[in-house]
Design an enzyme around this catalytic site. Structure first.
Site, PDB file in Angstrom:
ATOM      1  CB  VAL A   7     -33.957 -23.421  39.182  1.00 16.09           C
ATOM      2  CG1 VAL A   7     -35.421 -23.108  38.925  1.00 16.09           C
ATOM      3  CG2 VAL A   7     -33.765 -24.899  39.462  1.00 16.09           C
ATOM      4  CB  CYS A   8     -34.800 -19.738  34.784  1.00 20.77           C
ATOM      5  SG  CYS A   8     -35.259 -18.044  34.356  1.00 20.77           S
ATOM      6  CB  ILE A   9     -34.304 -16.408  39.608  1.00 20.19           C
ATOM      7  CG1 ILE A   9     -34.942 -15.926  40.901  1.00 20.19           C
ATOM      8  CG2 ILE A   9     -33.938 -15.245  38.702  1.00 20.19           C
ATOM      9  CD1 ILE A   9     -33.982 -15.226  41.836  1.00 20.19           C
TER      10      ILE A   9
END
Lengths: 143, 93
Positions: free
Chosen positions: A90-92
């Site tokens: 998941v893109c932070i």
């Protein structure tokens, strides 16, 4: 795809990565991506990484509770992750903006709770670039 | 040869016409999700050179008949189309 070669059949396995941009509740795209992931694994291909970007980060929320007569997409990803040891990233930056945090991020940002679902991890956009470089195919599932 | 995937309706998005401008001879186009609404009107002329596919389940879910010029496929065939084409480009804006 099996390819006949004389007496042998060569199974040409490919390495796929998926980029998922859609939230499970907002469009069909996350459900399509999950179905596509199941289909490519069933065909014997490798799924190198699934990268959840933009609103796609909601796929990684442990707190979503869809009605019982609707598919639980997050649970679907988790089941696939357990069965195939998938790398669900998941893109932070997109996740922080939308309130999807793991416990260390929640602590660091002094937020009251963490909600990143089991089986997902937070990482930077570099992991999408890495997936593009190290996979035979990168398939994008739009918003 | 490129596989183009269009997932938005031509009645609400420019995805299909943008894609049509980028399609070259020998490319393939797959309609998925609301992209299958393209079946309910004439396909852009620029797509004449492309092989056309649609996801059978998405067309059926929307009550759309698939004309003979377009091949209705399942997810397994979609995966093999992705292995046969490179790159695979998604159009969704």
């Amino acid at each position: 795809m099996p390819r006949p070669a004389g007496h042998f059949t060569i199974w040409q396995s490919m390495k796929f990565s998926l980029a998922v941009y859609g939230a499970p509740h907002a469009s069909q795209s996350a459900a399509t991506a999950l179905r596509f992931a199941r289909a490519l694994l069933a065909a014997g291909h490798e799924l190198y990484r699934v990268f959840f970007y933009c609103d796609g980060v909601h796929n990684g929320s442990a707190l979503s509770a869809p009605p019982q007569d609707e598919a639980d997409i997050a649970e679907g990803w988790q089941a696939l992750q357990r069965a195939h040891k998938l790398d669900l990233v998941v893109c932070i930056a997109a996740a922080q903006r939308r309130g999807v945090l793991n416990s260390s991020e929640a602590n660091r940002l002094e937020k009251p709770a963490a909600n990143l679902a089991e089986g997902f991890e937070l990482a930077g956009l570099g992991q999408l670039a890495d997936a593009a470089v190290n996979s035979d195919r990168l398939i994008t599932f739009g918003q | 040869m490129t596989l183009h995937i269009v997932s938005k309706s031509p009645f609400s998005s420019s995805a299909l016409s943008d894609c049509a401008n980028a399609v070259r001879d020998g490319d393939a186009l797959l309609l998925i999700e609301d992209g299958v609404y393209a079946l309910s009107r004439e396909m852009p002329e620029k797509l004449a050179a492309a092989k056309l596919y649609c996801l059978a389940a998405d067309a059926a879910a929307r009550g759309l008949a698939v004309p003979g010029s377009i091949e209705a496929i399942d997810d397994a065939r979609w995966v093999s189309l992705c292995t046969e084409h490179h790159p695979v480009v998604s159009w969704f804006k």
